[in-house]
Scaffold this active site. Sequence first.
Site, PDB file in Angstrom:
ATOM      1  N   ASN A 289       2.231   4.059  10.507  1.00  0.00           N
ATOM      2  CA  ASN A 289       1.520   4.638  11.674  1.00  0.00           C
ATOM      3  C   ASN A 289       1.936   3.836  12.892  1.00  0.00           C
ATOM      4  O   ASN A 289       2.439   2.709  12.766  1.00  0.00           O
ATOM      5  CB  ASN A 289      -0.005   4.516  11.477  1.00  0.00           C
ATOM      6  CG  ASN A 289      -0.431   3.076  11.241  1.00  0.00           C
ATOM      7  OD1 ASN A 289      -0.320   2.551  10.118  1.00  0.00           O
ATOM      8  ND2 ASN A 289      -0.881   2.423  12.278  1.00  0.00           N
TER       9      ASN A 289
ATOM     10  N   HIS B 147      -3.613   0.544  -4.694  1.00  0.00           N
ATOM     11  CA  HIS B 147      -3.127  -0.656  -5.394  1.00  0.00           C
ATOM     12  C   HIS B 147      -3.636  -0.593  -6.828  1.00  0.00           C
ATOM     13  O   HIS B 147      -4.835  -0.575  -7.069  1.00  0.00           O
ATOM     14  CB  HIS B 147      -3.630  -1.923  -4.704  1.00  0.00           C
ATOM     15  CG  HIS B 147      -2.950  -2.207  -3.408  1.00  0.00           C
ATOM     16  ND1 HIS B 147      -1.935  -3.121  -3.275  1.00  0.00           N
ATOM     17  CD2 HIS B 147      -3.127  -1.682  -2.191  1.00  0.00           C
ATOM     18  CE1 HIS B 147      -1.525  -3.156  -2.024  1.00  0.00           C
ATOM     19  NE2 HIS B 147      -2.238  -2.284  -1.334  1.00  0.00           N
TER      20      HIS B 147
ATOM     21  N   ALA C  72       2.807  -2.000   3.966  1.00  0.00           N
ATOM     22  CA  ALA C  72       2.603  -0.946   4.955  1.00  0.00           C
ATOM     23  C   ALA C  72       2.213  -1.651   6.245  1.00  0.00           C
ATOM     24  O   ALA C  72       1.469  -2.632   6.212  1.00  0.00           O
ATOM     25  CB  ALA C  72       1.476  -0.032   4.495  1.00  0.00           C
TER      26      ALA C  72
ATOM     27  N   SER D 266       0.837  -1.206   0.000  1.00  0.00           N
ATOM     28  CA  SER D 266       0.000   0.000   0.000  1.00  0.00           C
ATOM     29  C   SER D 266       0.868   1.251   0.000  1.00  0.00           C
ATOM     30  O   SER D 266       1.772   1.385   0.832  1.00  0.00           O
ATOM     31  CB  SER D 266      -0.859   0.058   1.263  1.00  0.00           C
ATOM     32  OG  SER D 266      -1.855  -0.897   1.214  1.00  0.00           O
TER      33      SER D 266
ATOM     34  N   TYR E 258      -8.653  -9.932   3.063  1.00  0.00           N
ATOM     35  CA  TYR E 258      -9.774  -9.146   3.589  1.00  0.00           C
ATOM     36  C   TYR E 258     -10.690  -8.608   2.490  1.00  0.00           C
ATOM     37  O   TYR E 258     -11.808  -8.179   2.771  1.00  0.00           O
ATOM     38  CB  TYR E 258      -9.294  -8.005   4.498  1.00  0.00           C
ATOM     39  CG  TYR E 258      -8.480  -6.908   3.834  1.00  0.00           C
ATOM     40  CD1 TYR E 258      -9.066  -5.998   2.967  1.00  0.00           C
ATOM     41  CD2 TYR E 258      -7.130  -6.781   4.100  1.00  0.00           C
ATOM     42  CE1 TYR E 258      -8.336  -4.997   2.364  1.00  0.00           C
ATOM     43  CE2 TYR E 258      -6.383  -5.777   3.510  1.00  0.00           C
ATOM     44  CZ  TYR E 258      -6.985  -4.889   2.637  1.00  0.00           C
ATOM     45  OH  TYR E 258      -6.244  -3.915   2.042  1.00  0.00           O
ATOM     46  N   GLU E 259     -10.205  -8.636   1.247  1.00  0.00           N
ATOM     47  CA  GLU E 259     -11.082  -8.217   0.152  1.00  0.00           C
ATOM     48  C   GLU E 259     -12.016  -9.350  -0.256  1.00  0.00           C
ATOM     49  O   GLU E 259     -12.859  -9.172  -1.133  1.00  0.00           O
ATOM     50  CB  GLU E 259     -10.245  -7.818  -1.060  1.00  0.00           C
ATOM     51  CG  GLU E 259      -9.416  -6.569  -0.840  1.00  0.00           C
ATOM     52  CD  GLU E 259      -8.415  -6.378  -1.963  1.00  0.00           C
ATOM     53  OE1 GLU E 259      -8.766  -5.719  -2.952  1.00  0.00           O
ATOM     54  OE2 GLU E 259      -7.292  -6.894  -1.857  1.00  0.00           O
TER      55      GLU E 259
ATOM     56  N   MET F  92      -1.735  -6.607   7.151  1.00  0.00           N
ATOM     57  CA  MET F  92      -2.781  -7.504   6.654  1.00  0.00           C
ATOM     58  C   MET F  92      -2.375  -8.216   5.368  1.00  0.00           C
ATOM     59  O   MET F  92      -3.227  -8.574   4.558  1.00  0.00           O
ATOM     60  CB  MET F  92      -4.065  -6.704   6.417  1.00  0.00           C
ATOM     61  CG  MET F  92      -4.531  -5.912   7.623  1.00  0.00           C
ATOM     62  SD  MET F  92      -5.899  -4.824   7.191  1.00  0.00           S
ATOM     63  CE  MET F  92      -5.957  -3.761   8.657  1.00  0.00           C
ATOM     64  N   SER F  93      -1.087  -8.395   5.171  1.00  0.00           N
ATOM     65  CA  SER F  93      -0.648  -9.014   3.903  1.00  0.00           C
ATOM     66  C   SER F  93       0.623  -9.825   4.141  1.00  0.00           C
ATOM     67  O   SER F  93       0.917 -10.224   5.262  1.00  0.00           O
ATOM     68  CB  SER F  93      -0.382  -7.916   2.871  1.00  0.00           C
ATOM     69  OG  SER F  93       0.742  -7.140   3.244  1.00  0.00           O
TER      70      SER F  93
ATOM     71  N   HIS G 183      -6.514   4.970   6.438  1.00  0.00           N
ATOM     72  CA  HIS G 183      -5.791   4.483   5.256  1.00  0.00           C
ATOM     73  C   HIS G 183      -5.080   5.647   4.550  1.00  0.00           C
ATOM     74  O   HIS G 183      -4.031   5.450   3.943  1.00  0.00           O
ATOM     75  CB  HIS G 183      -6.772   3.779   4.312  1.00  0.00           C
ATOM     76  CG  HIS G 183      -6.091   2.998   3.220  1.00  0.00           C
ATOM     77  ND1 HIS G 183      -5.137   2.023   3.476  1.00  0.00           N
ATOM     78  CD2 HIS G 183      -6.200   3.056   1.872  1.00  0.00           C
ATOM     79  CE1 HIS G 183      -4.704   1.518   2.329  1.00  0.00           C
ATOM     80  NE2 HIS G 183      -5.333   2.125   1.342  1.00  0.00           N
TER      81      HIS G 183
ATOM     82  N   HIS H 244      -5.635  -9.073  -1.245  1.00  0.00           N
ATOM     83  CA  HIS H 244      -5.672  -9.304   0.206  1.00  0.00           C
ATOM     84  C   HIS H 244      -6.802 -10.259   0.542  1.00  0.00           C
ATOM     85  O   HIS H 244      -7.868 -10.221  -0.096  1.00  0.00           O
ATOM     86  CB  HIS H 244      -5.932  -7.986   0.951  1.00  0.00           C
ATOM     87  CG  HIS H 244      -4.897  -6.930   0.718  1.00  0.00           C
ATOM     88  ND1 HIS H 244      -4.980  -6.013  -0.303  1.00  0.00           N
ATOM     89  CD2 HIS H 244      -3.759  -6.641   1.403  1.00  0.00           C
ATOM     90  CE1 HIS H 244      -3.929  -5.204  -0.257  1.00  0.00           C
ATOM     91  NE2 HIS H 244      -3.172  -5.559   0.760  1.00  0.00           N
TER      92      HIS H 244
HETATM   93  N1  HPA Z   1      -2.599  -2.404  11.393  1.00  0.00           N
HETATM   94  C1  HPA Z   1      -2.759  -3.309  10.402  1.00  0.00           C
HETATM   95  N2  HPA Z   1      -2.380  -3.093   9.158  1.00  0.00           N
HETATM   96  C2  HPA Z   1      -1.793  -1.920   8.871  1.00  0.00           C
HETATM   97  C3  HPA Z   1      -1.597  -0.934   9.851  1.00  0.00           C
HETATM   98  C4  HPA Z   1      -2.033  -1.195  11.186  1.00  0.00           C
HETATM   99  O1  HPA Z   1      -1.881  -0.363  12.108  1.00  0.00           O
HETATM  100  N3  HPA Z   1      -0.986   0.118   9.230  1.00  0.00           N
HETATM  101  C5  HPA Z   1      -0.834  -0.234   7.938  1.00  0.00           C
HETATM  102  N4  HPA Z   1      -1.314  -1.471   7.711  1.00  0.00           N
END
Ligand code: HPA
Length: 290
Positions: free
Chosen positions: A251, A78, A130, A47, A102-103, A227-228, A263, A100
Site C-alpha cells: 500500500n 501468518h 509487507a 504478511s 506489537y503482538e 513493523m518487522s 490489513h 512481531h
Molecule cells: N505501515 C506499516 N506497516 C505496514 C504498512 C504500512 O503502511 N503496510 C504494510 N505493513
Amino acid sequence: MKPSDLPPSDSSAHLEAKPHGSLPSSLADALRERIPWTPDMFGVLGSGLGHLGELLEDSLFIPFEELGGLPRPGAQGHAGRFIAGHLEGRRVLLQSGRFHLYEGHSLEVVAAPVRAAAALGTRRVLLTNAAGGINPRFEPGTIMLIDDHLNLMGRNPLIGPVRPGEERFPDMSEAYDPELKRLVVSAAGHLGLELPRGVYAGVLGPSYETPAEIRMLAALGADAVGMSTVPETLAARGAGLSVLGLSLITNLAAGIQPTPLSHEEVLAAGQEARPRMEALVRRVLAGLRS
Ligand code: HPA
C-alpha cells in the site's frame, strides 16, 4: 522509608544484566531432531507471503506447537510453522508465521528463529515483509530490495549479555549483504522485474502511521515502512549471518494513499505479487554459491 526499601525504578532495571534465555538453543535442538541437514538459507515469510512455503519439494511442516517454547503468532496471514525442504537444489528452512513486537512478544521470541537457524549452521537469511510505500515512485505491488534500515523500534535484540559467538558491537555498515544484493539484482534483471532499492524504516506498530509520521520518515530518508524485519536483521548480524531483505510494497503509506489502510489490502497484495516473488526467490536460490 530508606531509598534501599524502594523497588528498583524502571530506569535502573535495564542495567541489570539478565542471563539470556535458552529458547534459541532448545529450538535449534528440536529442529535438528527433525531436519537431518544444515539449511543453505533460512527464510522468514512476511504478511501475505506464506505461499512461498508451498514451493518447497520434499517438504516437512513443523508446527510451532510441536517445538515447545514458541508461542503462536497472532497476526492474520501468518501460519505458525517451519517448513523444511528443497528448492532449486538448495536446502531451505522457512518460518511461516513471524513474531512481531506489537503482538506483545519479547525480543527473545522475535529473534529466536534466526538465532536457532544460526545454531543449525545456516549462514544466510532471507527476510521478507509487507511494507507501506513512502517513496513516491513506488506503487503497490513493487518489490523493494532493502538496501539499509532505520531502527525506530527503540529496541534491539542484542541488548543484554553477549551470547556465545556474538560480538558486543556488531558493525552495521553493511547490514544487508552486498553479495546477496548483487545476486537478487541480477535475478530481477533476468526476469525483467523492476527491483528498486530503498531504506526500510522499522516501527513498533500496531497502529499504522499518521500522515505526519510518514512525512517525518520521508525526511529521515525512509522509502518504506513496516513493523518487522529490523529485530531479525540485528539478531542475524549479531550472529554473523548474511541478510537479504525484500519488502513487498502492499500500500502507499498514510497520507500518500487516499483511502484508509487495511490489513486485508496487505494480504491481497501478497497474493497478487505471488508469481514475481516466487520467481525471484527461486532465482536467488539457484544462484547461491554452495
Ligand atoms: N505501515 C506499516 N506497516 C505496514 C504498512 C504500512 O503502511 N503496510 C504494510 N505493513
